[in-house]
Write an enzyme that holds these catalytic residues in place. Structure first.
Site, PDB file in Angstrom:
ATOM      1  N   ASP A 145       0.841  -1.194   0.000  1.00  0.00           N
ATOM      2  CA  ASP A 145       0.000   0.000   0.000  1.00  0.00           C
ATOM      3  C   ASP A 145       0.878   1.247   0.000  1.00  0.00           C
ATOM      4  OD1 ASP A 145      -2.420   1.297  -0.067  1.00  0.00           O
ATOM      5  OD2 ASP A 145      -2.574   1.425   2.118  1.00  0.00           O
ATOM      6  N   TYR A 147       1.194   5.723  -0.350  1.00  0.00           N
ATOM      7  CA  TYR A 147       0.748   6.900   0.429  1.00  0.00           C
ATOM      8  C   TYR A 147       1.017   8.106  -0.453  1.00  0.00           C
ATOM      9  CZ  TYR A 147       0.560   9.708   4.825  1.00  0.00           C
ATOM     10  OH  TYR A 147       0.255  10.591   5.833  1.00  0.00           O
ATOM     11  N   HIS A 152      -3.847  14.143   0.971  1.00  0.00           N
ATOM     12  CA  HIS A 152      -4.059  13.244   2.108  1.00  0.00           C
ATOM     13  C   HIS A 152      -2.879  13.323   3.078  1.00  0.00           C
ATOM     14  CE1 HIS A 152      -5.123   9.728   4.475  1.00  0.00           C
ATOM     15  NE2 HIS A 152      -3.958   9.168   4.183  1.00  0.00           N
ATOM     16  N   ARG A 161       0.940  15.974  13.364  1.00  0.00           N
ATOM     17  CA  ARG A 161       2.254  16.554  13.676  1.00  0.00           C
ATOM     18  C   ARG A 161       2.174  18.060  13.731  1.00  0.00           C
ATOM     19  NH1 ARG A 161       3.692  12.451  10.242  1.00  0.00           N
ATOM     20  NH2 ARG A 161       3.720  13.943   8.550  1.00  0.00           N
ATOM     21  N   GLU A 218     -10.362   3.938   3.718  1.00  0.00           N
ATOM     22  CA  GLU A 218      -9.466   4.706   2.870  1.00  0.00           C
ATOM     23  C   GLU A 218      -9.893   4.450   1.432  1.00  0.00           C
ATOM     24  OE1 GLU A 218      -5.351   3.986   4.032  1.00  0.00           O
ATOM     25  OE2 GLU A 218      -5.582   5.542   5.579  1.00  0.00           O
ATOM     26  N   GLU A 220      -9.289   4.187  -2.157  1.00  0.00           N
ATOM     27  CA  GLU A 220      -8.092   3.971  -2.973  1.00  0.00           C
ATOM     28  C   GLU A 220      -8.472   3.246  -4.267  1.00  0.00           C
ATOM     29  OE1 GLU A 220      -4.668   2.285  -1.068  1.00  0.00           O
ATOM     30  OE2 GLU A 220      -5.197   3.083   0.918  1.00  0.00           O
ATOM     31  N   ASP A 252      -9.126   0.409   1.932  1.00  0.00           N
ATOM     32  CA  ASP A 252      -8.133  -0.010   2.932  1.00  0.00           C
ATOM     33  C   ASP A 252      -8.676   0.364   4.319  1.00  0.00           C
ATOM     34  OD1 ASP A 252      -5.763  -0.772   4.154  1.00  0.00           O
ATOM     35  OD2 ASP A 252      -4.806   1.171   3.808  1.00  0.00           O
ATOM     36  N   ARG A 256      -8.047   3.783  13.307  1.00  0.00           N
ATOM     37  CA  ARG A 256      -7.200   4.953  13.572  1.00  0.00           C
ATOM     38  C   ARG A 256      -6.603   4.963  14.971  1.00  0.00           C
ATOM     39  NH1 ARG A 256      -5.940   5.970   8.646  1.00  0.00           N
ATOM     40  NH2 ARG A 256      -7.729   6.542   7.344  1.00  0.00           N
ATOM     41  N   GLN A 259      -3.907   2.398  15.110  1.00  0.00           N
ATOM     42  CA  GLN A 259      -2.816   2.908  14.263  1.00  0.00           C
ATOM     43  C   GLN A 259      -1.981   3.962  14.990  1.00  0.00           C
ATOM     44  OE1 GLN A 259      -4.290   4.511  10.535  1.00  0.00           O
ATOM     45  NE2 GLN A 259      -2.270   5.163   9.840  1.00  0.00           N
ATOM     46  N   TYR A 263       2.000   2.818  15.344  1.00  0.00           N
ATOM     47  CA  TYR A 263       2.721   3.067  14.086  1.00  0.00           C
ATOM     48  C   TYR A 263       4.164   3.563  14.263  1.00  0.00           C
ATOM     49  CZ  TYR A 263       2.551   8.224  13.583  1.00  0.00           C
ATOM     50  OH  TYR A 263       2.747   9.571  13.716  1.00  0.00           O
ATOM     51  N   LYS A 272      -4.272  -2.124   9.980  1.00  0.00           N
ATOM     52  CA  LYS A 272      -4.571  -2.236   8.550  1.00  0.00           C
ATOM     53  C   LYS A 272      -4.747  -3.689   8.099  1.00  0.00           C
ATOM     54  CE  LYS A 272      -3.424   2.152   7.489  1.00  0.00           C
ATOM     55  NZ  LYS A 272      -4.236   3.092   6.704  1.00  0.00           N
ATOM     56  N   THR A 276      -9.159  -5.682   3.706  1.00  0.00           N
ATOM     57  CA  THR A 276      -9.004  -4.744   2.603  1.00  0.00           C
ATOM     58  C   THR A 276      -9.968  -5.230   1.536  1.00  0.00           C
ATOM     59  OG1 THR A 276      -6.655  -4.457   3.119  1.00  0.00           O
ATOM     60  CG2 THR A 276      -7.377  -3.772   0.928  1.00  0.00           C
ATOM     61  N   THR A 369      -4.621   6.509   0.098  1.00  0.00           N
ATOM     62  CA  THR A 369      -5.874   7.264   0.186  1.00  0.00           C
ATOM     63  C   THR A 369      -5.879   8.419  -0.809  1.00  0.00           C
ATOM     64  OG1 THR A 369      -5.816   6.790   2.523  1.00  0.00           O
ATOM     65  CG2 THR A 369      -7.409   8.429   1.800  1.00  0.00           C
ATOM     66  N   GLU A 383     -10.111  12.598   7.745  1.00  0.00           N
ATOM     67  CA  GLU A 383      -9.973  13.944   7.187  1.00  0.00           C
ATOM     68  C   GLU A 383     -11.320  14.653   7.087  1.00  0.00           C
ATOM     69  OE1 GLU A 383      -7.152  13.612   3.553  1.00  0.00           O
ATOM     70  OE2 GLU A 383      -7.764  11.600   4.139  1.00  0.00           O
TER      71      GLU A 383
HETATM   72 CA    CA Z   1      -3.941   3.001   2.774  1.00  0.00          CA
END
Ligand code: CA
Length: 436
Positions: A145, A147, A152, A161, A218, A220, A252, A256, A259, A263, A272, A276, A369, A383
């Site tokens: 997968d 990114y 996104h 962040r 997600e 995709e 996907d 959250r 994650q 992560y 994840k 899927t 995504t 989002e």
């Molecule tokens: Ca993804």
């Protein structure tokens, strides 16, 4: 006509089919699409290869045994179409996929009598989609997968962040990706169970174990590898599209809260791996040729191994719908387009293999995504609701910060041509409650 003009003719917008439902302007499966999948039906429960046309599926093995379809480079023995996955057919190579596409386009076109006027064979070889079950179209050896949507990555970076430095410096140089989990890829319509896992609540020192509270989608697309590469031999960016069989829609599913805790420092793991979902039909790159557009301008210019001339993005309209359990109507919660993706499929594949990593027929590569430039074009609830702070209003009342049990999420994708559209049909999944 030579092979290339025959292939061009399969895209002729004026070509119509004697399968009249295929000629409706809103039909996902006009004669210009001809996507491949695996199906079975009540009369014949053997899983086998089919191509969608209008509201029907063409049984490829039935056409082959009747002598109307020949498969170049297939050996003696049973049909490559009587399989529970398309891998053996795909492995025969692009000249074979193209030959089958060209033969089918002719057989199904309005002025071609061989199948049209053979009622007995037509009854055997054309199955109504409403009478068929669709299965996972390929056996997937590996799932990766990416990114690759700048919007996104910027949204997520701002949330988790720093809005001023939302994109990390490597993002504009590398099509960022991770090795996913092929075992839990399921076909559209398969329910997905809410995962349990470790959750770190802000007011507690240690994590707790429990059901995910921030379940998300997600939006995709995915591409399926049609020709692998040997271990140690990278795929060049200019050659990468020749290794792609076709595309699917891909959801996907993401936990959250799991994650966010797990992560660091190696990336997502259990958040994840619980499911899927992909759409059942693989739309070939040949069918997508008319919808090729320029990718966004890339600044800084990518390193040389990630450069390719020409246009490598595709104009695919995408939507996400949410339907709560018992609701009559779904609410459209996002509208966007695949053309906004910063890194192309070719660049993703070149980067994936630059280390010498091999890919295999049937490998699935998720785009990452797909979020667009506006607030209503986000590819995840994370989002859309800004991590749950601005819940979505649903059509029949109620709101959603994240997905609730019983919610059905649907991805829709299509390319709009002149008087016809090429669609994937849908990628649907309903969420079951977590195990207690
Ligand atoms: Ca993804």
């Amino acid at each position: 006509m030579n092979a290339s003009s025959d292939l061009q003719a399969t895209l002729d917008a004026s070509r119509k089919s004697w399968v009249e439902s295929a000629n409706e302007p809103s039909c996902d499966f006009p004669i210009q699409n001809l996507p491949f999948g695996i199906f079975s039906d009540a009369l014949n429960t053997t899983r086998r290869a089919g191509v969608a046309i209008g509201d029907c599926i063409v049984d490829l093995a039935a056409l082959e045994s009747a002598g109307l379809l020949t498969v170049p480079s297939s050996g003696a023995g049973d049909s490559v179409f009587v399989r529970d996955a398309l891998n053996d057919f795909i492995a025969l190579g692009r000249d074979t996929w193209r030959s089958v596409r060209i033969q089918l386009s002719k057989l199904l076109s309005r002025d071609h009598a061989a199948l049209r006027d053979d009622a007995e064979l037509r009854n055997r070889a054309l199955i109504r989609q409403s009478h068929a079950a669709l299965h996972l179209p390929v056996q997937i050896p590996g799932y990766t997968d990416f990114y690759s949507s700048k919007e996104h990555a910027t949204n997520v970076g701002s949330m988790f962040r720093d809005p001023k430095n939302a994109l990390l410096p490597n993002w504009s140089e590398i099509p960022i990706g991770y090795n996913g989990r092929a075992s839990s890829v399921v076909v559209s319509g398969t329910p997905v169970r809410r995962p349990n896992g470790q959750l770190k609540l802000p007011d507690q020192e240690r994590p707790v174990y429990g059901a995910c509270r921030k379940l998300d989608i997600e939006l995709e697309t995915g591409f399926v590898i049609g020709r692998g590469n040997a271990l140690g031999d990278p795929i060049a960016c200019e050659d990468a599209e020749n290794h792609i069989f076709g595309m699917v829609l891909l959801n996907d599913w993401s936990a959250r809260d799991i994650q966010q805790w797990e992560y660091v420092p190696l990336g997502p793991f259990n958040a994840k791996t619980f499911g899927t979902t992909i759409s059942p039909w693989i739309v070939t790159l040949d069918a997508l040729e008319p919808f090729r557009v320029a990718q966004p301008v890339q600044d800084p210019q990518p390193l040389e191994y990630l450069r390719h001339g020409g246009e490598h993005a595709f104009d695919i309209s995408l939507e996400v719908l949410l339907k709560p359990q018992g609701a009559k109507e779904a609410t459209t919660i996002s509208r966007t387009n695949f053309r906004h993706m910063y890194w192309t499929m070719a660049q993703q594949l070149a980067h994936h293999t630059v280390s010498g990593c091999n890919t295999r027929v049937g490998d699935l590569m998720g785009s990452g995504t797909i979020s667009g430039p506006t607030e209503d074009s986000c590819g995840s609830l994370l989002e859309m609701t800004w991590s749950g702070k601005n819940p979505l209003q649903l059509k029949e009342g109620g709101t959603r910060a994240f997905i609730e049990d019983g919610d059905e999420l649907t991805l829709v994708g299509w390319w709009q041509g002149e008087g016809y559209r090429v669609g994937f049909v849908t990628c649907v999944g309903e969420i079951l409650p977590a195990h207690q």
